[in-house]
Design a protein around this motif. Sequence first.
Motif, mmCIF file in Angstrom:
data_model
loop_
_atom_site.group_PDB
_atom_site.id
_atom_site.type_symbol
_atom_site.label_atom_id
_atom_site.label_comp_id
_atom_site.label_asym_id
_atom_site.label_seq_id
_atom_site.Cartn_x
_atom_site.Cartn_y
_atom_site.Cartn_z
ATOM 1 N N ALA A 38 0.828 -1.218 0.000
ATOM 2 C CA ALA A 38 0.000 0.000 0.000
ATOM 3 C C ALA A 38 0.857 1.260 0.000
ATOM 4 O O ALA A 38 0.491 2.260 -0.614
ATOM 5 N N TYR A 39 2.012 1.211 0.662
ATOM 6 C CA TYR A 39 2.895 2.376 0.720
ATOM 7 C C TYR A 39 3.537 2.678 -0.628
ATOM 8 O O TYR A 39 4.051 3.770 -0.839
ATOM 9 N N TYR A 99 0.958 7.411 3.327
ATOM 10 C CA TYR A 99 -0.139 6.456 3.438
ATOM 11 C C TYR A 99 -0.374 6.202 4.913
ATOM 12 O O TYR A 99 0.531 5.793 5.646
ATOM 13 N N HIS A 104 -6.219 3.529 6.346
ATOM 14 C CA HIS A 104 -6.232 3.080 4.946
ATOM 15 C C HIS A 104 -6.530 4.222 3.979
ATOM 16 O O HIS A 104 -7.340 4.081 3.063
ATOM 17 N N TRP A 106 -4.590 7.817 1.882
ATOM 18 C CA TRP A 106 -3.456 8.678 1.577
ATOM 19 C C TRP A 106 -3.769 10.049 2.151
ATOM 20 O O TRP A 106 -4.898 10.531 2.068
ATOM 21 N N SER A 123 -7.672 7.906 -1.786
ATOM 22 C CA SER A 123 -7.225 6.536 -1.990
ATOM 23 C C SER A 123 -6.791 6.310 -3.430
ATOM 24 O O SER A 123 -7.000 7.159 -4.295
ATOM 25 N N ARG A 124 -6.247 5.139 -3.651
ATOM 26 C CA ARG A 124 -5.938 4.713 -5.009
ATOM 27 C C ARG A 124 -7.245 4.288 -5.648
ATOM 28 O O ARG A 124 -8.031 3.535 -5.060
#
Length: 182
Positions: A38-39, A99, A104, A106, A123-124
């Motif tokens: 995730a990072y 992140y 959960h 950014w 988020s992504r």
Amino acid sequence: MPTRPFAALVATAVGFAAPALPAQAAVAAPAGHCAAPAYRQFDFWLGDWDTYRVDKTGKVPPAAASVARNRVTAILGGCVLHEVYRRADGYTGESFTIYDATRHVWHQSWVTNEGELLVAEGSRQGKAVVLTGATRDAEGAQLQRVSWTPQGDGVRETALQSRDGGRTWTPLFDILFRPHPH
């Protein structure tokens, strides 16, 4: 931990030009706290970039000149992205993006030499990272929705603004980061 020459540390601390980064800067081995995938979702933004305005057709005009230099580096063991954005007209901004694994999301804090502050989170979403935040300017409250999307060997950043709490959105800016030639 590798050491940097004293002159490089002083130059960096007082704002002199730091050594150029490759267009797609490699991330140093992340700290144990930031090793999870995730990072790494926003690592596509790392690099030394020239910044171009995108026209209404969605392209950079062929003879367009760069309007800014943008350097995005990984700092603090690869846990944080640090952006230094310098436009040709003197406007300068910096952001710190991380992140937040506990929530959960950014998180980005953006500040400028004109006293602007934007705190945005998101988020992504597919290939893009999309962050939304509130700010104030001379016209009052404003929401901004900013997205960064890999595009070829560059990154496109688009921003929308809302003056009615997010009911309607209008374009704020549309730029493309291309690798700075070295």
